[in-house]
Design an enzyme around this catalytic site. Structure first.
Site, PDB file in Angstrom:
ATOM      1  N   SER A 118       7.936  -9.583   4.275  1.00 49.24           N
ATOM      2  CA  SER A 118       8.815  -9.363   3.492  1.00 49.24           C
ATOM      3  C   SER A 118      10.348  -9.756   3.912  1.00 49.24           C
ATOM      4  O   SER A 118      10.155  -9.537   5.235  1.00 49.24           O
ATOM      5  CB  SER A 118       8.776  -7.755   2.796  1.00 49.24           C
ATOM      6  OG  SER A 118       9.877  -7.480   2.278  1.00 49.24           O
TER       7      SER A 118
ATOM      8  N   TYR B 170       8.190   1.250   4.116  1.00 45.61           N
ATOM      9  CA  TYR B 170       7.748  -0.193   3.825  1.00 45.61           C
ATOM     10  C   TYR B 170       8.627  -0.868   4.861  1.00 45.61           C
ATOM     11  O   TYR B 170       7.927  -2.037   5.354  1.00 45.61           O
ATOM     12  CB  TYR B 170       8.414  -0.425   2.518  1.00 45.61           C
ATOM     13  CG  TYR B 170       8.024  -1.620   1.814  1.00 45.61           C
ATOM     14  CD1 TYR B 170       6.738  -2.132   1.339  1.00 45.61           C
ATOM     15  CD2 TYR B 170       8.840  -2.844   1.904  1.00 45.61           C
ATOM     16  CE1 TYR B 170       6.380  -3.316   0.676  1.00 45.61           C
ATOM     17  CE2 TYR B 170       8.606  -4.058   1.375  1.00 45.61           C
ATOM     18  CZ  TYR B 170       7.311  -4.366   0.899  1.00 45.61           C
ATOM     19  OH  TYR B 170       7.071  -5.569   0.492  1.00 45.61           O
TER      20      TYR B 170
HETATM   21  P1  NAI Z   1       0.640  -6.251  -6.262  1.00 43.75           P
HETATM   22  O1  NAI Z   1       0.892  -4.768  -6.489  1.00 43.75           O
HETATM   23  O2  NAI Z   1       0.540  -6.952  -7.448  1.00 43.75           O
HETATM   24  O3  NAI Z   1      -0.375  -6.483  -5.258  1.00 43.75           O
HETATM   25  C1  NAI Z   1      -0.864  -5.628  -3.934  1.00 43.75           C
HETATM   26  C2  NAI Z   1      -2.253  -5.781  -4.141  1.00 43.75           C
HETATM   27  O4  NAI Z   1      -2.739  -5.003  -2.993  1.00 43.75           O
HETATM   28  C3  NAI Z   1      -3.018  -5.288  -5.389  1.00 43.75           C
HETATM   29  O5  NAI Z   1      -3.835  -6.215  -5.724  1.00 43.75           O
HETATM   30  C4  NAI Z   1      -3.605  -3.919  -4.857  1.00 43.75           C
HETATM   31  O6  NAI Z   1      -5.016  -3.287  -5.399  1.00 43.75           O
HETATM   32  C5  NAI Z   1      -3.863  -4.152  -3.423  1.00 43.75           C
HETATM   33  N1  NAI Z   1      -4.018  -2.923  -2.360  1.00 43.75           N
HETATM   34  C6  NAI Z   1      -3.226  -2.025  -2.232  1.00 43.75           C
HETATM   35  N2  NAI Z   1      -3.889  -1.101  -1.389  1.00 43.75           N
HETATM   36  C7  NAI Z   1      -5.095  -1.618  -1.028  1.00 43.75           C
HETATM   37  C8  NAI Z   1      -5.930  -1.282  -0.161  1.00 43.75           C
HETATM   38  N3  NAI Z   1      -5.820  -0.268   0.483  1.00 43.75           N
HETATM   39  N4  NAI Z   1      -7.092  -2.265   0.059  1.00 43.75           N
HETATM   40  C9  NAI Z   1      -7.118  -3.470  -0.502  1.00 43.75           C
HETATM   41  N5  NAI Z   1      -6.088  -3.791  -1.545  1.00 43.75           N
HETATM   42  C10 NAI Z   1      -5.068  -2.954  -1.607  1.00 43.75           C
HETATM   43  O7  NAI Z   1       2.180  -6.789  -5.482  1.00 43.75           O
HETATM   44  P2  NAI Z   1       2.272  -8.174  -4.740  1.00 43.75           P
HETATM   45  O8  NAI Z   1       3.800  -8.584  -5.078  1.00 43.75           O
HETATM   46  O9  NAI Z   1       1.394  -9.220  -5.127  1.00 43.75           O
HETATM   47  O10 NAI Z   1       2.279  -7.840  -3.273  1.00 43.75           O
HETATM   48  C11 NAI Z   1       1.566  -8.569  -2.292  1.00 43.75           C
HETATM   49  C12 NAI Z   1       1.962  -8.482  -1.101  1.00 43.75           C
HETATM   50  O11 NAI Z   1       3.153  -9.202  -1.221  1.00 43.75           O
HETATM   51  C13 NAI Z   1       2.339  -7.153  -0.399  1.00 43.75           C
HETATM   52  O12 NAI Z   1       1.987  -7.195   0.709  1.00 43.75           O
HETATM   53  C14 NAI Z   1       3.986  -6.936  -0.841  1.00 43.75           C
HETATM   54  O13 NAI Z   1       4.421  -5.910   0.408  1.00 43.75           O
HETATM   55  C15 NAI Z   1       4.309  -8.281  -0.372  1.00 43.75           C
HETATM   56  N6  NAI Z   1       5.801  -8.487  -1.043  1.00 43.75           N
HETATM   57  C16 NAI Z   1       5.915  -8.625  -2.381  1.00 43.75           C
HETATM   58  C17 NAI Z   1       7.258  -9.010  -2.721  1.00 43.75           C
HETATM   59  C18 NAI Z   1       7.489  -8.979  -4.321  1.00 43.75           C
HETATM   60  O14 NAI Z   1       8.535  -9.146  -4.613  1.00 43.75           O
HETATM   61  N7  NAI Z   1       6.422  -9.195  -4.994  1.00 43.75           N
HETATM   62  C19 NAI Z   1       8.229  -9.351  -1.919  1.00 43.75           C
HETATM   63  C20 NAI Z   1       7.867  -9.274  -0.609  1.00 43.75           C
HETATM   64  C21 NAI Z   1       6.529  -8.814  -0.061  1.00 43.75           C
END
Ligand code: NAI
Length: 261
Positions: A145, A158
């Site tokens: 991130s 985070y």
């Molecule tokens: P999101 O909330 O849609 O996706 C996160 C996913 O991780 C979800 O599908 C959730 O079910 C899964 N998850 C959570 N805990 C889990 C576990 N213990 N085991 C397996 N799966 C688990 O959000 P997004 O944005 O798609 O996030 C994906 C990655 O991108 C994360 O690592 C987040 O920190 C990173 N990120 C996102 C940004 C954004 O602005 N959307 C910016 C910077 C980084």
């Protein structure tokens, strides 16, 4: 398009939503074989498999918690049993929650660190073990991130987890470069996914975020997926230990844009 990805086996954690889902579909469009790890989104899974297949790839799904060693091992076993190999591991699953640091419980701290950092370590370790044993010159992509670089009050757990992802990535890159295994991470800025849904529903909060982005808009998940396929492809064959910032300029000191600095 990246022909080198055709037929490659790609495991993506947290792939039922947001960035993980967009990456699954994009790897599908590259004709890869995609293993969709989901956490608690059973209802969504068939639709995602269909989407990946419609895009041109193959797909299978497996439930699993990235904080649990046995679940992560199961994901890799599932990839190998279903598709015969593992070429690309995308450690994407992540969570966040806002808490002033003086009130942050140990529980909340542990939950974020174990999902965002330990989960990526476990995914990397299991993938590396398989790749080494089978002499696969694979690729590991960790989801970091902009907060591996930008401090973030009320999100200290985070920011600490993503700072950890940076050095996890760089250290593994150095350790496994002699084996031809590349380890990189992507550092997105603000992207339109469920993790930001609450924030972006509030017009004032959304406006505040956009003011921090020199390019002037919230990123689309597909703009991160395109970074992932490039990093995984042979076009990035000499790239390892990189943090690929995809943030519309957020890390370039937006306060210093012309007229402001
Ligand atoms: P999101 O909330 O849609 O996706 C996160 C996913 O991780 C979800 O599908 C959730 O079910 C899964 N998850 C959570 N805990 C889990 C576990 N213990 N085991 C397996 N799966 C688990 O959000 P997004 O944005 O798609 O996030 C994906 C990655 O991108 C994360 O690592 C987040 O920190 C990173 N990120 C996102 C940004 C954004 O602005 N959307 C910016 C910077 C980084």
């Amino acid at each position: 398009m990246y022909p080198s990805l055709e037929g490659k086996v790609v495991v993506i954690t947290g792939a039922a939503t947001g960035l993980g889902r967009a990456m699954a579909v994009r790897f599908g469009a590259e004709k890869a074989k995609v293993v969709i790890n989901y956490f608690n989104e059973e209802q969504e899974v068939q639709a995602i498999i269909d989407e990946v297949e419609k895009a041109g790839g193959s797909a299978t799904a497996i439930q699993g918690d990235v904080t649990k060693e046995e679940d992560v091992k199961r994901m890799i076993d599932h990839a190998v049993k279903t598709f015969g190999s593992l070429d690309v591991m995308v450690n994407n699953a992540g969570i966040e929650n806002e808490v002033p640091s003086e009130d942050l419980s140990l529980d909340d701290w542990n939950k974020v660190i174990s999902t965002n950092l330990t989960g990526q370590f476990l995914g990397s370790r299991e993938a590396l073990d398989y790749m080494l044993e089978n002499d696969i010159k694979g690729s590991i992509i960790n989801m970091s991130s902009v907060h591996q670089k930008i401090p973030w009050p009320h999100f200290v757990h985070y920011a600490a987890s993503k700072g950890g992802v940076k050095l996890l990535t760089e250290t593994l890159a150095l350790e496994f470069a002699p084996h031809g295994i590349r380890v990189n991470c992507i550092a997105p800025g603000a992207i339109d996914t469920p993790i930001n849904a609450e924030k972006f529903e509030d017009p004032e909060l959304k406006k505040g975020v956009i003011e921090l982005i020199p390019m002037g808009y919230i990123g689309k998940p597909e703009e991160i997926a395109s970074c992932a396929v490039w990093l995984a492809s042979s076009e990035a064959s000499y790239v390892t230990g990189l943090t690929l910032f995809a943030d519309g300029g957020m890390t370039q000191y937006p306060g210093f844009q012309a007229g402001k600095g």
